[in-house]
Design a protein around this motif. Structure first.
Motif, PDB file in Angstrom:
ATOM      1  N   ALA A  40       0.868  -1.180   0.000  1.00 57.29           N
ATOM      2  CA  ALA A  40       0.000   0.000   0.000  1.00 57.29           C
ATOM      3  C   ALA A  40       0.900   1.224   0.000  1.00 57.29           C
ATOM      4  CB  ALA A  40      -0.901   0.001   1.224  1.00 57.29           C
ATOM      5  N   GLU A  41       0.843   2.002  -1.072  1.00 60.07           N
ATOM      6  CA  GLU A  41       1.651   3.216  -1.140  1.00 60.07           C
ATOM      7  C   GLU A  41       0.795   4.383  -0.662  1.00 60.07           C
ATOM      8  OE1 GLU A  41       4.711   3.769  -4.106  1.00 60.07           O
ATOM      9  OE2 GLU A  41       3.958   1.973  -5.111  1.00 60.07           O
ATOM     10  N   SER A  42       0.839   4.607   0.645  1.00 60.67           N
ATOM     11  CA  SER A  42       0.101   5.709   1.258  1.00 60.67           C
ATOM     12  C   SER A  42       0.996   6.370   2.301  1.00 60.67           C
ATOM     13  CB  SER A  42      -1.191   5.199   1.901  1.00 60.67           C
ATOM     14  OG  SER A  42      -0.894   4.278   2.929  1.00 60.67           O
ATOM     15  N   VAL A  43       0.712   7.618   2.597  1.00 65.95           N
ATOM     16  CA  VAL A  43       1.536   8.391   3.522  1.00 65.95           C
ATOM     17  C   VAL A  43       1.009   8.218   4.946  1.00 65.95           C
ATOM     18  CG1 VAL A  43       2.342  10.703   4.107  1.00 65.95           C
ATOM     19  CG2 VAL A  43       2.090  10.037   1.714  1.00 65.95           C
ATOM     20  N   ARG A  44       1.925   7.882   5.872  1.00 60.61           N
ATOM     21  CA  ARG A  44       1.584   7.704   7.289  1.00 60.61           C
ATOM     22  C   ARG A  44       2.731   8.207   8.147  1.00 60.61           C
ATOM     23  NH1 ARG A  44      -0.825   1.591   7.675  1.00 60.61           N
ATOM     24  NH2 ARG A  44      -2.494   1.887   6.177  1.00 60.61           N
ATOM     25  N   GLN A  45       2.412   8.686   9.322  1.00 63.98           N
ATOM     26  CA  GLN A  45       3.429   9.052  10.314  1.00 63.98           C
ATOM     27  C   GLN A  45       3.754   7.822  11.148  1.00 63.98           C
ATOM     28  OE1 GLN A  45       4.566  12.207   9.124  1.00 63.98           O
ATOM     29  NE2 GLN A  45       4.980  12.432  11.281  1.00 63.98           N
ATOM     30  N   VAL A  46       5.031   7.489  11.281  1.00 61.29           N
ATOM     31  CA  VAL A  46       5.472   6.350  12.089  1.00 61.29           C
ATOM     32  C   VAL A  46       6.688   6.768  12.912  1.00 61.29           C
ATOM     33  CG1 VAL A  46       4.597   4.624  10.467  1.00 61.29           C
ATOM     34  CG2 VAL A  46       6.941   5.408  10.264  1.00 61.29           C
ATOM     35  N   ARG A  47       7.055   5.951  13.868  1.00 60.62           N
ATOM     36  CA  ARG A  47       8.253   6.202  14.671  1.00 60.62           C
ATOM     37  C   ARG A  47       9.391   5.332  14.159  1.00 60.62           C
ATOM     38  NH1 ARG A  47       7.869   9.790  18.489  1.00 60.62           N
ATOM     39  NH2 ARG A  47       5.885  10.044  19.556  1.00 60.62           N
ATOM     40  N   ALA A  48      10.526   5.964  13.959  1.00 63.81           N
ATOM     41  CA  ALA A  48      11.739   5.244  13.579  1.00 63.81           C
ATOM     42  C   ALA A  48      12.294   4.540  14.825  1.00 63.81           C
ATOM     43  CB  ALA A  48      12.762   6.217  13.006  1.00 63.81           C
ATOM     44  N   PRO A  49      13.194   3.583  14.648  1.00 62.21           N
ATOM     45  CA  PRO A  49      13.761   2.883  15.807  1.00 62.21           C
ATOM     46  C   PRO A  49      14.421   3.812  16.829  1.00 62.21           C
ATOM     47  CG  PRO A  49      14.283   1.697  13.812  1.00 62.21           C
ATOM     48  CD  PRO A  49      13.647   2.994  13.393  1.00 62.21           C
ATOM     49  N   ASP A  50      14.913   4.979  16.383  1.00 57.44           N
ATOM     50  CA  ASP A  50      15.551   5.908  17.324  1.00 57.44           C
ATOM     51  C   ASP A  50      14.543   6.854  17.989  1.00 57.44           C
ATOM     52  OD1 ASP A  50      14.891   7.601  15.270  1.00 57.44           O
ATOM     53  OD2 ASP A  50      16.937   8.229  14.836  1.00 57.44           O
ATOM     54  N   GLY A  51      13.236   6.679  17.713  1.00 61.43           N
ATOM     55  CA  GLY A  51      12.208   7.468  18.374  1.00 61.43           C
ATOM     56  C   GLY A  51      11.714   8.679  17.597  1.00 61.43           C
ATOM     57  N   ARG A  52      12.394   9.040  16.499  1.00 61.84           N
ATOM     58  CA  ARG A  52      11.944  10.181  15.694  1.00 61.84           C
ATOM     59  C   ARG A  52      10.638   9.847  14.989  1.00 61.84           C
ATOM     60  NH1 ARG A  52      14.851  10.729  11.147  1.00 61.84           N
ATOM     61  NH2 ARG A  52      15.582   8.614  11.371  1.00 61.84           N
ATOM     62  N   GLU A  53       9.798  10.872  14.787  1.00 58.65           N
ATOM     63  CA  GLU A  53       8.615  10.689  13.948  1.00 58.65           C
ATOM     64  C   GLU A  53       9.015  10.937  12.508  1.00 58.65           C
ATOM     65  OE1 GLU A  53       4.961  12.600  14.777  1.00 58.65           O
ATOM     66  OE2 GLU A  53       4.859  11.822  16.804  1.00 58.65           O
TER      67      GLU A  53
END
Length: 106
Positions: A40-53
């Motif tokens: 699914a090519e859609s835009v979402r906000q997620v957290r990277a392993p280092d905690g950044r959004e």
């Protein structure tokens, strides 16, 4: 453990598993092509392993044994090459629900 039904995995992706960093940059293990997945090519906000959004522009769902650590390169069905931000292995031992691996990509 029940796997995802094959008829749901309509796309094919290629994965170059991340092997680590060297003095010359990231290194990858040999690419594995033709991996069945649902993309699914859609835009979402997620957290990277280092905690950044960070923003994910593609999500890949595949079999539970997918070898794709964070930082791996993934070639999507459109030909676009992206990087795995984070990887989640979904399991429910003892329940009749399918197990899968979900990869959030840049």
């Amino acid at each position: 453990m029940v796997s995802l039904p094959a008829f749901l995995l309509r796309h094919r992706v290629a994965v170059e598993p991340y092997a680590g960093d060297t003095a010359y940059g990231p290194t990858y293990r040999p690419a594995v092509a033709g991996i069945p997945a649902l993309v699914a090519e859609s835009v979402r906000q997620v957290r990277a392993p280092d905690g950044r959004e960070v923003t994910s522009t593609a999500q890949v769902i595949a079999e539970p044994d997918l070898d794709c650590p964070a930082g791996s390169r993934i070639t999507l069905p459109t030909g676009r090459v992206t990087t795995a931000i984070n990887v989640a292995h979904h399991t429910a031992p003892g329940l009749p629900v399918p197990a899968c691996t979900e990869v959030m990509c840049e």
